[in-house]
Design an enzyme around this catalytic site. Structure first.
Site, PDB file in Angstrom:
ATOM      1  N   LYS A 101      -6.703  -3.824   6.621  1.00 59.12           N
ATOM      2  CA  LYS A 101      -7.447  -4.704   5.614  1.00 59.12           C
ATOM      3  C   LYS A 101      -6.426  -5.907   5.393  1.00 59.12           C
ATOM      4  O   LYS A 101      -6.803  -7.020   5.403  1.00 59.12           O
ATOM      5  CB  LYS A 101      -7.193  -3.909   4.158  1.00 59.12           C
ATOM      6  CG  LYS A 101      -8.552  -2.957   4.381  1.00 59.12           C
ATOM      7  CD  LYS A 101      -9.841  -3.268   4.411  1.00 59.12           C
ATOM      8  CE  LYS A 101     -10.720  -2.184   4.332  1.00 59.12           C
ATOM      9  NZ  LYS A 101     -12.128  -2.584   5.134  1.00 59.12           N
ATOM     10  N   TYR A 145      -4.426   2.061   7.489  1.00 58.08           N
ATOM     11  CA  TYR A 145      -5.860   1.759   7.035  1.00 58.08           C
ATOM     12  C   TYR A 145      -5.572   0.469   6.177  1.00 58.08           C
ATOM     13  O   TYR A 145      -6.365  -0.607   6.343  1.00 58.08           O
ATOM     14  CB  TYR A 145      -6.443   2.646   6.244  1.00 58.08           C
ATOM     15  CG  TYR A 145      -7.688   2.158   5.085  1.00 58.08           C
ATOM     16  CD1 TYR A 145      -8.809   2.133   5.844  1.00 58.08           C
ATOM     17  CD2 TYR A 145      -7.305   2.036   3.781  1.00 58.08           C
ATOM     18  CE1 TYR A 145      -9.775   1.499   4.918  1.00 58.08           C
ATOM     19  CE2 TYR A 145      -8.344   1.717   3.013  1.00 58.08           C
ATOM     20  CZ  TYR A 145      -9.515   1.262   3.516  1.00 58.08           C
ATOM     21  OH  TYR A 145     -10.730   0.810   2.840  1.00 58.08           O
ATOM     22  N   SER A 169      -9.842  -4.230  -0.085  1.00 58.02           N
ATOM     23  CA  SER A 169      -9.508  -3.118  -0.820  1.00 58.02           C
ATOM     24  C   SER A 169      -8.451  -3.366  -1.771  1.00 58.02           C
ATOM     25  O   SER A 169      -7.515  -4.089  -1.517  1.00 58.02           O
ATOM     26  CB  SER A 169      -9.302  -1.924   0.301  1.00 58.02           C
ATOM     27  OG  SER A 169      -8.809  -0.905  -0.615  1.00 58.02           O
TER      28      SER A 169
HETATM   29  P1  NAD Z   1     -18.749   4.471   5.050  1.00 58.56           P
HETATM   30  O1  NAD Z   1     -17.783   5.104   5.825  1.00 58.56           O
HETATM   31  O2  NAD Z   1     -19.672   5.137   4.302  1.00 58.56           O
HETATM   32  O3  NAD Z   1     -19.223   3.049   5.812  1.00 58.56           O
HETATM   33  C1  NAD Z   1     -18.736   2.345   6.755  1.00 58.56           C
HETATM   34  C2  NAD Z   1     -19.702   2.299   7.824  1.00 58.56           C
HETATM   35  O4  NAD Z   1     -19.206   1.564   8.835  1.00 58.56           O
HETATM   36  C3  NAD Z   1     -20.103   3.691   8.326  1.00 58.56           C
HETATM   37  O5  NAD Z   1     -21.652   3.940   8.312  1.00 58.56           O
HETATM   38  C4  NAD Z   1     -19.632   3.941   9.801  1.00 58.56           C
HETATM   39  O6  NAD Z   1     -20.629   4.801  10.572  1.00 58.56           O
HETATM   40  C5  NAD Z   1     -19.750   2.535  10.162  1.00 58.56           C
HETATM   41  N1  NAD Z   1     -19.083   2.097  11.157  1.00 58.56           N
HETATM   42  C6  NAD Z   1     -17.456   2.237  11.256  1.00 58.56           C
HETATM   43  N2  NAD Z   1     -17.031   1.797  12.484  1.00 58.56           N
HETATM   44  C7  NAD Z   1     -18.006   1.210  13.203  1.00 58.56           C
HETATM   45  C8  NAD Z   1     -17.999   0.255  14.386  1.00 58.56           C
HETATM   46  N3  NAD Z   1     -16.992   0.022  15.063  1.00 58.56           N
HETATM   47  N4  NAD Z   1     -19.136  -0.289  14.624  1.00 58.56           N
HETATM   48  C9  NAD Z   1     -20.409   0.181  13.755  1.00 58.56           C
HETATM   49  N5  NAD Z   1     -20.168   0.767  12.614  1.00 58.56           N
HETATM   50  C10 NAD Z   1     -19.184   1.269  12.358  1.00 58.56           C
HETATM   51  O7  NAD Z   1     -17.665   3.582   3.950  1.00 58.56           O
HETATM   52  P2  NAD Z   1     -17.699   2.890   2.547  1.00 58.56           P
HETATM   53  O8  NAD Z   1     -17.223   3.525   1.537  1.00 58.56           O
HETATM   54  O9  NAD Z   1     -19.148   2.362   2.376  1.00 58.56           O
HETATM   55  O10 NAD Z   1     -16.886   1.500   2.952  1.00 58.56           O
HETATM   56  C11 NAD Z   1     -17.254   0.235   3.295  1.00 58.56           C
HETATM   57  C12 NAD Z   1     -16.301  -0.443   3.466  1.00 58.56           C
HETATM   58  O11 NAD Z   1     -15.781  -0.796   2.343  1.00 58.56           O
HETATM   59  C13 NAD Z   1     -15.191   0.000   4.464  1.00 58.56           C
HETATM   60  O12 NAD Z   1     -14.597  -1.362   5.297  1.00 58.56           O
HETATM   61  C14 NAD Z   1     -14.152   0.182   3.486  1.00 58.56           C
HETATM   62  O13 NAD Z   1     -12.741   0.430   4.335  1.00 58.56           O
HETATM   63  C15 NAD Z   1     -14.291  -0.304   2.455  1.00 58.56           C
HETATM   64  N6  NAD Z   1     -13.811  -0.023   1.075  1.00 58.56           N
HETATM   65  C16 NAD Z   1     -14.258   1.236   0.597  1.00 58.56           C
HETATM   66  C17 NAD Z   1     -13.729   1.657  -0.443  1.00 58.56           C
HETATM   67  C18 NAD Z   1     -14.220   3.262  -1.020  1.00 58.56           C
HETATM   68  O14 NAD Z   1     -13.638   3.618  -1.724  1.00 58.56           O
HETATM   69  N7  NAD Z   1     -15.408   3.595  -0.595  1.00 58.56           N
HETATM   70  C19 NAD Z   1     -12.783   1.018  -1.062  1.00 58.56           C
HETATM   71  C20 NAD Z   1     -12.458  -0.137  -0.754  1.00 58.56           C
HETATM   72  C21 NAD Z   1     -12.745  -0.529   0.451  1.00 58.56           C
HETATM   73  N1  UFG Z   2      -6.968  12.443  -6.801  1.00 54.62           N
HETATM   74  C1  UFG Z   2      -6.800  13.809  -7.169  1.00 54.62           C
HETATM   75  N2  UFG Z   2      -7.356  14.786  -6.494  1.00 54.62           N
HETATM   76  C2  UFG Z   2      -7.993  14.492  -5.351  1.00 54.62           C
HETATM   77  C3  UFG Z   2      -8.255  13.469  -4.959  1.00 54.62           C
HETATM   78  C4  UFG Z   2      -7.696  12.340  -5.857  1.00 54.62           C
HETATM   79  O1  UFG Z   2      -6.145  14.300  -8.181  1.00 54.62           O
HETATM   80  O2  UFG Z   2      -8.690  15.377  -4.718  1.00 54.62           O
HETATM   81  C5  UFG Z   2      -6.447  11.496  -7.605  1.00 54.62           C
HETATM   82  C6  UFG Z   2      -5.203  10.381  -6.800  1.00 54.62           C
HETATM   83  O3  UFG Z   2      -4.148  10.994  -6.852  1.00 54.62           O
HETATM   84  C7  UFG Z   2      -5.494   9.297  -7.557  1.00 54.62           C
HETATM   85  C8  UFG Z   2      -7.106   9.106  -8.229  1.00 54.62           C
HETATM   86  O4  UFG Z   2      -7.357  10.435  -8.020  1.00 54.62           O
HETATM   87  O5  UFG Z   2      -4.621   9.309  -8.873  1.00 54.62           O
HETATM   88  C9  UFG Z   2      -8.015   8.376  -7.368  1.00 54.62           C
HETATM   89  O6  UFG Z   2      -8.055   8.836  -6.010  1.00 54.62           O
HETATM   90  P1  UFG Z   2      -8.620   8.360  -4.799  1.00 54.62           P
HETATM   91  O7  UFG Z   2      -8.475   9.003  -3.608  1.00 54.62           O
HETATM   92  O8  UFG Z   2     -10.165   8.632  -5.104  1.00 54.62           O
HETATM   93  O9  UFG Z   2      -8.685   6.820  -4.971  1.00 54.62           O
HETATM   94  P2  UFG Z   2      -7.552   5.752  -4.411  1.00 54.62           P
HETATM   95  O10 UFG Z   2      -7.281   4.882  -5.517  1.00 54.62           O
HETATM   96  O11 UFG Z   2      -6.166   6.638  -4.031  1.00 54.62           O
HETATM   97  O12 UFG Z   2      -7.896   5.245  -2.987  1.00 54.62           O
HETATM   98  C10 UFG Z   2      -9.326   4.892  -2.715  1.00 54.62           C
HETATM   99  C11 UFG Z   2      -9.574   4.632  -1.473  1.00 54.62           C
HETATM  100  C12 UFG Z   2      -8.497   3.712  -0.766  1.00 54.62           C
HETATM  101  C13 UFG Z   2      -8.819   2.408  -1.183  1.00 54.62           C
HETATM  102  C14 UFG Z   2      -8.560   2.275  -2.908  1.00 54.62           C
HETATM  103  C15 UFG Z   2      -8.853   1.112  -3.749  1.00 54.62           C
HETATM  104  O13 UFG Z   2      -9.161   5.835  -0.764  1.00 54.62           O
HETATM  105  O14 UFG Z   2      -9.000   3.380   0.443  1.00 54.62           O
HETATM  106  O15 UFG Z   2      -9.309   3.576  -3.569  1.00 54.62           O
HETATM  107  O16 UFG Z   2     -10.133   0.752  -3.360  1.00 54.62           O
HETATM  108  F1  UFG Z   2      -8.075   1.377  -1.018  1.00 54.62           F
END
Ligand code: NAD
Ligand code: UFG
Length: 350
Positions: free
Chosen positions: A158, A154, A130
């Protein structure tokens, strides 16, 4: 050539389900594995339907990664060519409240997966890292060489997993690992049939805006309008989830074609920064809905401006995001309007 077998952990999740669909469309055989703690089996069923004939190449395993015996059984029955590892918990605030839950799930889950892969001679991995590992970057765009830090448990999981991967690859050159640092995935498949369905109150901007638009929430709280940015609100690099899923296909191609990849890291972003207010206005335009705003104080731990340098992925993975903010908002709204309650039904909400 026989199709390659890919294990997708977290395959029922938001990014996982979109990637599963794309893998099927590209001719891979896919086993999606998930404990369904933060997802619904309906996402898998719908991805299968969207895949048409390729549906036959998909199977699902309800397994928790920490259950070594159950995981080993999955590896006993199929020889995987690679694993894409999405499974993990991802709510930043919850990780501060419940660090042990995050260390247990994300670290123990990953260690168990790596042990089982090693024991079965499957040493090709793509891992979901991330942009959070860049912390509050001193400058933008963020390149892969920037110093790394973690602002919460979290993010620390990572960082630790990235380091683990580098150590493992150093100790055994048969491992080939690609770490993908995602920026801010939003949007949904253009069919509006699969998308993001967060449990409880959404942490992230787009899911929250979406819930305001469908009437589940009254207003959006804007966390800070005193940043040193174009309009005072936080700037991020939003990327269409379909582009992100596509980046995983490019990463797999790299793993399979480059014998000397070792352990390599790539940003997946668009290289463009968009503010909260710009995002709100793009979504209002796409949906025709008005999003009431309340200006609030900054959210602790938030960075001011984060966006990606995309040069390395462009050069080495031959991958580049194709969709702009307009398409991201259009597809987000298409999903939201067709599925105002996600995959579930109205529940009592706080
Ligand atoms: P998500 O929660 O929709 O998907 C993650 C999935 O993993 C879920 O379906 C959950 O049930 C499953 N899971 C969690 N723990 C488990 C375990 N111990 N065994 C089996 N299954 C398990 O999240 P997402 O947005 O699809 O994110 C996927 C990956 O990408 C995550 O590792 C997250 O940290 C990473 N990521 C997401 C974002 C974002 O903004 N969505 C940004 C950066 C990184
Ligand atoms: N924000 C608001 N109101 C809300 C939610 C968010 O103003 O209700 C703002 C935040 O302050 C930020 C922007 O919208 O300025 C984006 O916020 P997000 O929570 O959507 O995203 P972040 O960049 O803060 O974090 C997300 C995930 C992290 C990940 C990161 C980069 O939550 O886990 O993106 O991938 F690491």
């Amino acid at each position: 050539m026989a199709p390659k077998n890919i294990l997708v952990t977290g395959g029922a999740g938001y990014i996982g389900s979109h990637t599963v669909l794309q893998l099927l469309q590209e001719g891979f055989r896919v086993v999606a594995l998930d404990n369904l703690d933060n997802s619904s089996f309906i996402a898998i069923k719908r991805a299968a339907e969207l895949a048409g004939d390729a549906e036959k190449n998909l199977s699902f395993q309800k397994v928790d990664l920490r259950d070594k015996e159950a995981l080993s059984k999955v590896f006993d029955t199929i020889k995987f060519d690679a694993v894409i590892h999405f499974a993990g918990l991802k709510a930043v605030g919850e990780s501060v409240q419940k660090p042990l839950l995050y260390y247990n799930n994300n670290l123990v889950g990953t260690i168990t997966l790596l042990e089982v892969m090693n024991a079965h001679g499957c040493k090709n991995l793509v891992f979901s890292s991330s942009a959070t590992v860049y912390g509050w970057p001193k400058q933008v765009p963020c390149t892969e060489e920037f110093p790394l830090s973690a602002a919460n448990p979290y993010g620390r999981t990572k960082l630790i997993i990235e380091e683990m991967c580098r150590d493992i690859q150093k100790s055994d050159s048969e491992w080939k690992i690609i770490l993908l640092r995602y920026f801010n995935p939003i949007g949904a498949h253009p069919s509006g049939y699969i998308g993001e369905d967060p449990r409880g109150i959404p942490n992230n901007l787009m899911p929250f805006i979406q819930q305001v638009a469908v009437g589940r929430k009254a207003e959006l709280m804007v966390f800070g309008n005193d940043y040193n940015t174009k309009d005072g609100t936080g700037v991020r690099d939003y990327i269409h989830v379909v582009d992100l899923a596509d980046g995983h296909i490019s990463a797999l191609e790299k793993l399979f074609s480059d014998q000397n990849i070792g352990c390599e890291v790539y940003n997946l972003g668009t290289g463009k920064g968009t503010s909260v207010l710009e995002m709100v206005s793009a979504f209002e335009k796409a949906s025709g809905k008005s999003i009431p705003l309340v200006m609030c104080t900054r959210r602790p731990g938030d960075a001011e401006i984060v966006y990606a340098s995309t040069d390395k992925a462009d050069r080495e993975l031959k991958w580049r995001a194709k969709h702009g903010i307009e398409e991201m908002c259009r597809d987000q709204w298409n999903w939201a309007s067709k599925n105002p309650w996600g995959y579930g039904f109205p529940e009592s909400e706080s």
